[in-house]
Design a protein around this motif. Structure first.
Motif, short mmCIF file in Angstrom:
data_model
loop_
_atom_site.label_atom_id
_atom_site.label_comp_id
_atom_site.label_asym_id
_atom_site.label_seq_id
_atom_site.Cartn_x
_atom_site.Cartn_y
_atom_site.Cartn_z
N VAL A 1 0.84 -1.20 0.00
CA VAL A 1 0.00 0.00 0.00
C VAL A 1 0.88 1.25 0.00
O VAL A 1 0.60 2.23 -0.70
CB VAL A 1 -0.95 -0.01 1.21
CG1 VAL A 1 -1.76 1.29 1.27
CG2 VAL A 1 -1.89 -1.20 1.16
N ARG B 1 0.76 4.12 -2.78
CA ARG B 1 0.52 5.52 -2.40
C ARG B 1 1.59 6.42 -3.00
O ARG B 1 1.30 7.50 -3.52
CB ARG B 1 0.52 5.66 -0.87
CG ARG B 1 -0.77 5.21 -0.19
CD ARG B 1 -0.59 5.12 1.32
NE ARG B 1 -0.24 6.41 1.91
CZ ARG B 1 -1.12 7.24 2.47
NH1 ARG B 1 -2.41 6.92 2.49
NH2 ARG B 1 -0.74 8.38 3.00
N ASN C 1 -9.69 -1.54 2.02
CA ASN C 1 -8.98 -0.68 2.97
C ASN C 1 -7.73 -0.08 2.33
O ASN C 1 -7.40 1.08 2.57
CB ASN C 1 -8.59 -1.48 4.22
CG ASN C 1 -9.79 -1.87 5.06
OD1 ASN C 1 -10.85 -1.24 4.98
ND2 ASN C 1 -9.65 -2.92 5.85
N ARG D 1 -6.75 4.00 1.65
CA ARG D 1 -5.49 4.62 2.07
C ARG D 1 -4.76 5.25 0.88
O ARG D 1 -4.15 6.32 1.01
CB ARG D 1 -4.60 3.58 2.74
CG ARG D 1 -5.12 3.10 4.09
CD ARG D 1 -4.27 1.98 4.66
NE ARG D 1 -2.87 2.41 4.82
CZ ARG D 1 -1.87 1.58 5.08
NH1 ARG D 1 -2.10 0.27 5.16
NH2 ARG D 1 -0.64 2.03 5.23
N ASP E 1 -6.45 8.49 0.05
CA ASP E 1 -6.13 9.53 1.03
C ASP E 1 -4.82 10.24 0.70
O ASP E 1 -4.63 11.40 1.08
CB ASP E 1 -6.03 8.92 2.44
CG ASP E 1 -7.40 8.59 3.02
OD1 ASP E 1 -8.41 9.12 2.50
OD2 ASP E 1 -7.46 7.80 3.97
#
Length: 364
Positions: free
Chosen positions: A134, A138, A232, A236, A239
């Motif tokens: 993740v 990101r 989930n 993230r 975000d």
């Protein structure tokens, strides 16, 4: 007839060639500031090796020819990502992971489509090899957004997808007889066919749209919790870019994501009819057959030039006989100077916006 070019090819003229080069430089600089170092693979490689690394795409979109030196079949790259994967797995196989690489160059398609008639395109991108977590996703999405912002691209949106969603559901909670046909029908949003094949998957067609709403629908659909970790992770990743861009989610979109694993995303820009970039997680094939995870994105710059606009064409005309030191001083100050090479030369003839007169640049 000698001025004609083959179908799908075109010349890039001023000022658009300058605009494309400037856009490319800004994208690569944004990537460099995040630690991505540039590599420059060759235009052609042995077809057999390239086919292995292109995976699902194979060589169906590659121009091939016989090399007169090696007498082996070569392929002109239709995509640079596979070449960067080769470099990471071989020449930089000793490098500590993850390795961050950026690139830019021309790619050649065997055939074009109506939406993308150009067969030659400029591809720019970044690959983070050795990690598909993740945190890695990101970072890659953030770099893509930063790169487009640095290039001056406006009204950016990202459409996320989950390429392995159907496989995950089929293995965990919703077995299906013909998974390939189901993928195609979901991708086409064919509710009637999905209802016949596997009615349990119908809610996925409605689970597309603005990111927050689509994510809520997916969470409601996932009563067994088999998608919880992926959803989930998506939250993230979203975000990381916050409200800098518009976010959408189409969980069953597979066109262009044939070799991505758990995450895919498309980049869009206002006023451009199709996606301007694409990225996600995938695997890199090593020489020994082992696979290594990676995350990255590619941007196709040609369609962005018109959206960004022409570069500043401020040009200073230096009349015939202007001292060389005057021109050098103005160039050091950031001016583009065009010196008259004959006494009869004029600013208009040289498309200049300013004239050197009385030791200063005067608007024309």
């Amino acid at each position: 007839m000698t001025a004609l070019l083959p179908e799908g090819f075109r010349d890039r003229l001023p000022p658009f060639a300058d605009a494309a080069a400037a856009l490319e430089a800004r994208v690569l600089e944004a990537a460099r500031l995040h630690g991505y170092e540039r590599v420059d693979p060759p235009l052609a490689e042995f077809a057999e090796g390239l086919a292995t690394r292109l995976k699902a795409g194979g060589l169906h979109d590659a121009v091939r020819f016989v090399d007169p030196v090696s007498q082996r079949t070569l392929a002109v790259r239709p995509d640079i990502t596979a070449q960067v994967a080769r470099i990471a797995a071989t020449r930089m196989g000793h490098h500590p992971r993850p390795v961050r690489l950026s690139y830019a160059g021309s790619v050649l398609k065997l055939r074009a489509s109506q939406l993308a008639p150009a067969r030659e395109q400029r591809q720019i991108g970044c690959e983070l090899v050795g990690l598909d977590s993740v945190a890695a996703a990101r970072e890659v999405v953030t770099v893509a957004v930063d790169a487009l912002a640095a290039a001056g691209v406006t009204d950016v949106s990202i459409d996320f997808t989950l390429p392995d969603l159907i496989d995950t559901l089929a293995d965990a909670t919703l077995p299906v007889a013909d998974i390939g046909q189901l993928r195609d029908r979901l991708d086409a949003k064919d509710a009637g066919a999905v209802a016949e094949l596997a009615p349990g998957y119908l809610p996925l067609i409605a689970a597309a749209g603005p990111f927050d709403q689509a994510l809520d629908r997916l969470r409601a659909f996932d009563v067994a919790g088999s998608l919880a970790s992926r959803l989930n992770a998506l939250a993230r990743i979203a975000d990381a870019v916050g409200d800098r861009v518009r976010l959408t989610l189409d969980p069953t979109e597979r066109h262009g994501f044939e070799y991505q694993s758990w995450l895919g995303f498309s980049l869009f820009a206002g006023g451009v009819a199709r996606e301007v970039g694409r990225g996600g997680t995938y695997t890199v094939m090593h020489e020994n057959g082992a696979e290594e995870v990676a995350t990255g994105f590619s941007i196709f710059a040609d369609d962005l030039v018109a959206q960004v606009g022409e570069p500043d064409r401020r040009r200073l005309f230096l009349p015939f006989g202007t001292p060389a030191t005057a021109g050098a001083a103005m160039r050091a100050d950031g001016w583009v100077t065009v010196a008259a090479l004959e006494a009869g030369d004029t600013p208009d003839a040289q498309l200049c916006t300013h004239l050197w007169a009385d030791d200063a640049a005067r608007p024309i």
